[in-house]
Motif scaffolding. Structure first.
Motif, PDB file in Angstrom:
ATOM      1  N   GLU A   1       0.830  -1.201   0.000  1.00 25.56           N
ATOM      2  CA  GLU A   1       0.000   0.000   0.000  1.00 25.56           C
ATOM      3  C   GLU A   1       0.866   1.253   0.000  1.00 25.56           C
ATOM      4  O   GLU A   1       0.551   2.245  -0.673  1.00 25.56           O
ATOM      5  CB  GLU A   1      -0.921  -0.009   1.229  1.00 25.56           C
ATOM      6  CG  GLU A   1      -1.999   1.056   1.206  1.00 25.56           C
ATOM      7  CD  GLU A   1      -2.960   0.925   0.049  1.00 25.56           C
ATOM      8  OE1 GLU A   1      -3.501   1.968  -0.380  1.00 25.56           O
ATOM      9  OE2 GLU A   1      -3.157  -0.208  -0.436  1.00 25.56           O
ATOM     10  N   GLU A   2       1.982   1.221   0.743  1.00 31.77           N
ATOM     11  CA  GLU A   2       2.904   2.360   0.774  1.00 31.77           C
ATOM     12  C   GLU A   2       3.486   2.628  -0.614  1.00 31.77           C
ATOM     13  O   GLU A   2       3.570   3.775  -1.053  1.00 31.77           O
ATOM     14  CB  GLU A   2       4.048   2.085   1.757  1.00 31.77           C
ATOM     15  CG  GLU A   2       3.644   2.163   3.226  1.00 31.77           C
ATOM     16  CD  GLU A   2       4.783   1.768   4.147  1.00 31.77           C
ATOM     17  OE1 GLU A   2       5.931   1.676   3.665  1.00 31.77           O
ATOM     18  OE2 GLU A   2       4.539   1.545   5.344  1.00 31.77           O
TER      19      GLU A   2
ATOM     20  N   LYS B   1       2.195   1.792  -3.488  1.00 34.02           N
ATOM     21  CA  LYS B   1       1.119   2.278  -4.343  1.00 34.02           C
ATOM     22  C   LYS B   1       0.910   3.778  -4.153  1.00 34.02           C
ATOM     23  O   LYS B   1       0.765   4.530  -5.123  1.00 34.02           O
ATOM     24  CB  LYS B   1      -0.173   1.518  -4.027  1.00 34.02           C
ATOM     25  CG  LYS B   1      -1.344   1.879  -4.923  1.00 34.02           C
ATOM     26  CD  LYS B   1      -2.577   1.065  -4.571  1.00 34.02           C
ATOM     27  CE  LYS B   1      -3.767   1.456  -5.441  1.00 34.02           C
ATOM     28  NZ  LYS B   1      -4.979   0.679  -5.072  1.00 34.02           N
ATOM     29  N   LYS B   2       0.923   4.230  -2.893  1.00 35.67           N
ATOM     30  CA  LYS B   2       0.733   5.650  -2.605  1.00 35.67           C
ATOM     31  C   LYS B   2       1.903   6.478  -3.131  1.00 35.67           C
ATOM     32  O   LYS B   2       1.714   7.587  -3.650  1.00 35.67           O
ATOM     33  CB  LYS B   2       0.577   5.858  -1.100  1.00 35.67           C
ATOM     34  CG  LYS B   2      -0.757   5.369  -0.544  1.00 35.67           C
ATOM     35  CD  LYS B   2      -0.844   5.602   0.959  1.00 35.67           C
ATOM     36  CE  LYS B   2      -2.184   5.107   1.502  1.00 35.67           C
ATOM     37  NZ  LYS B   2      -2.278   5.284   2.985  1.00 35.67           N
ATOM     38  N   GLN B   3       3.117   5.946  -2.995  1.00 37.77           N
ATOM     39  CA  GLN B   3       4.299   6.654  -3.494  1.00 37.77           C
ATOM     40  C   GLN B   3       4.235   6.817  -5.009  1.00 37.77           C
ATOM     41  O   GLN B   3       4.575   7.870  -5.548  1.00 37.77           O
ATOM     42  CB  GLN B   3       5.569   5.896  -3.102  1.00 37.77           C
ATOM     43  CG  GLN B   3       5.897   5.968  -1.617  1.00 37.77           C
ATOM     44  CD  GLN B   3       7.013   5.027  -1.214  1.00 37.77           C
ATOM     45  OE1 GLN B   3       7.589   4.324  -2.061  1.00 37.77           O
ATOM     46  NE2 GLN B   3       7.336   4.993   0.064  1.00 37.77           N
ATOM     47  N   GLN B   4       3.791   5.768  -5.701  1.00 37.21           N
ATOM     48  CA  GLN B   4       3.679   5.821  -7.159  1.00 37.21           C
ATOM     49  C   GLN B   4       2.620   6.824  -7.586  1.00 37.21           C
ATOM     50  O   GLN B   4       2.793   7.547  -8.564  1.00 37.21           O
ATOM     51  CB  GLN B   4       3.359   4.431  -7.712  1.00 37.21           C
ATOM     52  CG  GLN B   4       4.506   3.449  -7.585  1.00 37.21           C
ATOM     53  CD  GLN B   4       4.125   2.027  -7.970  1.00 37.21           C
ATOM     54  OE1 GLN B   4       2.949   1.657  -7.970  1.00 37.21           O
ATOM     55  NE2 GLN B   4       5.118   1.216  -8.296  1.00 37.21           N
ATOM     56  N   GLU B   5       1.525   6.870  -6.841  1.00 38.34           N
ATOM     57  CA  GLU B   5       0.462   7.830  -7.151  1.00 38.34           C
ATOM     58  C   GLU B   5       0.958   9.259  -6.944  1.00 38.34           C
ATOM     59  O   GLU B   5       0.680  10.146  -7.754  1.00 38.34           O
ATOM     60  CB  GLU B   5      -0.761   7.564  -6.268  1.00 38.34           C
ATOM     61  CG  GLU B   5      -1.515   6.287  -6.639  1.00 38.34           C
ATOM     62  CD  GLU B   5      -2.617   5.967  -5.644  1.00 38.34           C
ATOM     63  OE1 GLU B   5      -2.681   6.634  -4.590  1.00 38.34           O
ATOM     64  OE2 GLU B   5      -3.407   5.039  -5.924  1.00 38.34           O
ATOM     65  N   THR B   6       1.722   9.485  -5.865  1.00 32.92           N
ATOM     66  CA  THR B   6       2.258  10.818  -5.586  1.00 32.92           C
ATOM     67  C   THR B   6       3.255  11.231  -6.658  1.00 32.92           C
ATOM     68  O   THR B   6       3.246  12.366  -7.137  1.00 32.92           O
ATOM     69  CB  THR B   6       2.961  10.832  -4.206  1.00 32.92           C
ATOM     70  OG1 THR B   6       2.012  10.467  -3.204  1.00 32.92           O
ATOM     71  CG2 THR B   6       3.519  12.208  -3.900  1.00 32.92           C
TER      72      THR B   6
ATOM     73  N   GLY C   1       3.376  10.155  -9.750  1.00 34.41           N
ATOM     74  CA  GLY C   1       2.634  10.421 -10.977  1.00 34.41           C
ATOM     75  C   GLY C   1       1.996  11.791 -10.959  1.00 34.41           C
ATOM     76  O   GLY C   1       1.988  12.517 -11.964  1.00 34.41           O
ATOM     77  N   PHE C   2       1.492  12.207  -9.813  1.00 31.90           N
ATOM     78  CA  PHE C   2       0.887  13.528  -9.662  1.00 31.90           C
ATOM     79  C   PHE C   2       1.935  14.621  -9.852  1.00 31.90           C
ATOM     80  O   PHE C   2       1.724  15.592 -10.556  1.00 31.90           O
ATOM     81  CB  PHE C   2       0.244  13.662  -8.283  1.00 31.90           C
ATOM     82  CG  PHE C   2      -0.264  15.049  -7.983  1.00 31.90           C
ATOM     83  CD1 PHE C   2      -1.440  15.516  -8.550  1.00 31.90           C
ATOM     84  CD2 PHE C   2       0.448  15.899  -7.138  1.00 31.90           C
ATOM     85  CE1 PHE C   2      -1.898  16.800  -8.287  1.00 31.90           C
ATOM     86  CE2 PHE C   2       0.001  17.175  -6.867  1.00 31.90           C
ATOM     87  CZ  PHE C   2      -1.184  17.630  -7.445  1.00 31.90           C
ATOM     88  N   GLN C   3       3.106  14.439  -9.232  1.00 35.33           N
ATOM     89  CA  GLN C   3       4.167  15.440  -9.331  1.00 35.33           C
ATOM     90  C   GLN C   3       4.652  15.585 -10.769  1.00 35.33           C
ATOM     91  O   GLN C   3       4.914  16.686 -11.242  1.00 35.33           O
ATOM     92  CB  GLN C   3       5.332  15.060  -8.421  1.00 35.33           C
ATOM     93  CG  GLN C   3       4.995  15.192  -6.933  1.00 35.33           C
ATOM     94  CD  GLN C   3       6.100  14.653  -6.046  1.00 35.33           C
ATOM     95  OE1 GLN C   3       6.946  13.890  -6.483  1.00 35.33           O
ATOM     96  NE2 GLN C   3       6.078  15.028  -4.774  1.00 35.33           N
TER      97      GLN C   3
END
Length: 269
Positions: free
Chosen positions: A250-251, A253-258, A260-262
């Motif tokens: 889960e960590e 996944k969240k890092q990848q989402e962040t 991608g946003f950046q």
């Protein structure tokens, strides 16, 4: 001078000043750390991979700076910064080995993987015993990935003739975990193994890799506890490591989402 990193003009000035400082530290003060940072600057900020490659190579050759040896090994393997972009696995291995001898754990990991894997380029002669030494050195320096691969090698064992089993490479058994099975039609003798199957050692390496935050090792550790492979069966511990692996997943996944946003927001040129 204080910079307001919310202002594009200040960000640009700050970045340009960094480049000047790294060049001065490298070429005038002859500091290998500054040279390596200059390589990182050319790679990450300027996207000038050709110049970055040259800086990493010279910093390794001239100063014996281990991290630069590792980085130039990566560039050589991928053909990055070179005209035509053709990789040179043999050169890459030489720089990985040099970096490993200078005690860089990632260089030890990569030199080890090149020697033990069946799927690596033909320019590299497979040498499992030597590769095992490099991977062990990397694991001893707390490289989680190296410990993870060593665990996988001891889960399946490594045969002298890799074509005898689909699970003989270090990577195959590791990624598929404890559930992986041999497809060979007959059971090999111990004398046919370079690395013997040893679930106790597999557990020890998996445990260390998990403690170093390798998600896949934690998942394997959960199964080992559930089955009693290499350790006494313990459902409570199996559930604990399963939960830990899921938390790590889960960590990530969240890092990848962040990230991608950046990347989507973009940075000033």
């Amino acid at each position: 001078m204080a910079y307001d990193l919310k202002k594009e003009s200040d960000v640009k000035e700050y970045i340009d000043k960094l480049g000047v400082e790294y060049r001065f530290g490298c070429y005038s003060e002859k500091k290998p750390e500054a040279c390596h940072l200059l390589g990182d600057y050319l790679e990450g900020i300027k996207k000038d991979f050709e110049k970055a490659s040259k800086v990493y190579k010279s910093t390794c050759d001239d100063y014996g700076y281990a991290k630069s040896c590792y980085k130039y090994g990566n560039y050589s393997f991928l053909g990055k910064g070179k005209s035509g972009g053709k990789g040179e696995p043999r050169v890459a291995y030489e720089y990985y080995e040099k970096g490993c001898n200078l005690n860089d754990s990632d260089a030890c990991l990569h030199s080890g993987l090149l020697l033990v894997s069946r799927s690596m380029p033909k320019e590299i002669d497979r040498n499992v015993p030597k590769g095992l030494e490099f991977l062990t050195k990397s694991c001893d320096m707390n490289n989680a990935t190296a410990c993870f691969y060593l665990s996988g090698m001891h889960i399946s064992g490594v045969q002298k003739k890799p074509e005898d089993t689909a699970a003989s490479s270090s990577g195959g058994s590791v990624i598929s975990g404890v559930n992986s099975t041999t497809t060979a039609s007959k059971t090999p003798k111990e004398s046919e193994y370079i690395v013997l199957k040893d679930m106790k050692k597999a557990f020890q390496f998996a445990h260390k890799a998990c403690e170093l935050r390798n998600m896949y090792a934690c998942a394997n550790l959960s199964q080992m506890y559930a089955r009693g492979d290499g350790i006494e069966k313990n459902e409570k511990e199996a559930e604990r490591y399963k939960k830990l692996a899921l938390e790590m997943q889960e960590e990530i996944k969240k890092q990848q989402e962040t990230l991608g946003f950046q990347q989507g927001v973009g940075m000033p040129n």
